[in-house]
Enzyme design. Sequence first.
Site, short mmCIF file in Angstrom:
data_model
loop_
_atom_site.label_atom_id
_atom_site.label_comp_id
_atom_site.label_asym_id
_atom_site.label_seq_id
_atom_site.Cartn_x
_atom_site.Cartn_y
_atom_site.Cartn_z
N ASP A 185 37.95 50.79 33.88
CA ASP A 185 38.16 49.03 34.98
C ASP A 185 36.95 48.75 35.33
OD1 ASP A 185 40.32 51.31 34.12
OD2 ASP A 185 41.15 51.08 36.55
N HIS A 187 36.69 45.64 37.32
CA HIS A 187 37.51 45.50 38.36
C HIS A 187 36.81 43.63 39.26
CE1 HIS A 187 41.85 46.83 38.81
NE2 HIS A 187 41.27 47.45 38.67
N ASP A 214 41.69 45.86 32.63
CA ASP A 214 41.75 45.91 34.15
C ASP A 214 39.91 45.08 34.71
OD1 ASP A 214 44.15 47.00 35.18
OD2 ASP A 214 42.86 48.14 36.46
N ARG A 218 40.67 42.20 42.74
CA ARG A 218 39.74 43.83 43.68
C ARG A 218 37.93 43.08 43.77
NH1 ARG A 218 42.87 47.65 44.75
NH2 ARG A 218 44.22 48.69 42.84
N ASN A 246 47.02 46.23 33.14
CA ASN A 246 47.71 45.98 34.56
C ASN A 246 47.48 45.21 35.19
OD1 ASN A 246 46.84 48.32 35.85
ND2 ASN A 246 47.97 47.92 37.40
N HIS A 247 46.64 44.71 35.64
CA HIS A 247 45.63 43.80 35.62
C HIS A 247 45.51 42.29 35.16
CE1 HIS A 247 44.96 45.10 40.27
NE2 HIS A 247 45.25 46.05 39.80
N HIS A 295 45.44 51.82 28.26
CA HIS A 295 45.04 51.67 29.53
C HIS A 295 45.76 52.47 30.79
CE1 HIS A 295 43.58 49.41 33.69
NE2 HIS A 295 44.73 49.67 34.55
#
Length: 335
Positions: A185, A187, A214, A218, A246-247, A295
């Site tokens: 990730d 992010h 991801d 964030r 999932n993001h 992921h």
Amino acid sequence: KDYEEAVRLYSSAIELNPGSAIYYGNRSLAYLRTECYGYALADATRALQLDSKYVKGYYRRAASNMALGKFKAALRDYEMVRDGGRVCVLGSLCPSWGHSVHPGVTLSMLGSGSIEDEYSGPKLEDGKVTLAFMKDLMQWYKDQKKLHRKCAYQILVQVKEVLAKLPTLVETTLKETEKVTVCGDTHGQFYDLLNIFELNGLPSEANPYIFNGDFVDRGSFSVEVILTLFGFKLLYPDHFHLLRGNHETDNMNQIYGFEGEVKAKYTAQMFALFSEVFEWLPLAQCINGKVLIMHGGLFSEDGVTLDDIRKIERNRQPPDSGPMCDLLWSDPQPQ
């Protein structure tokens, strides 16, 4: 904020006193903080079974359902919180949930006007990404400047065409002398991404990468991270790989910041295009028929094969269950 330790200790407390709704409610919060939403939902539900008047239980269950995109169920529980006489301040956790299907967005629809003379940043060369453009782009972003909207649109439209031609399961063959770097990730942490490239070398045909989902949410620089990654995907389509996390989904982007960031830096229409592109990201990659990368993790049902992954129709928001959901969400857990 050591939530994993909190889970362990609340689990011990529950073993000693399994009739305490508060222990389940507090463990539910710890699960929420570690994004184990299914476990958070189960604990909040158990807390309410033990004490139907436990207001925090309704709040925790609502937060769990909201994180899972089950907004009607969340709303019912938030109404229970309200009717329980408690003030429930949602603030930024409750944007408008009206979900619409994004129609095909083309560059002409978004406006393909000329770039203003005062813009001095990087520009695509004859509409194409080059290595020089990518180096200029990373320096431009490092200085916290914004890529012109026309260039961003061009990257998104072109990368959508590239991704749409890929299978759901990308299969790669490496020779014994070749390597590939797999990154987790990012992010929205653009400076961490630059540090990866500083330590491990810029992407190239001789230095391939797989970024395993991801990319956004964030962090404050999700736009910069994702456009840099998409740029390298266009530059090295066969040696720079991106898998969906999932993001890379509308629900997560609404809650964790990417949608708001895109709207602040560009427009709502730009976010709609990002959403379309995300739906075309492959879900898994297999290297030399031996290493399987995704992921999330393994499946809640037995017997899922590589062929089952190949058959997944990925061009959509992920469902609440099934192999596509598991590929994005199924984190390893002791339970």
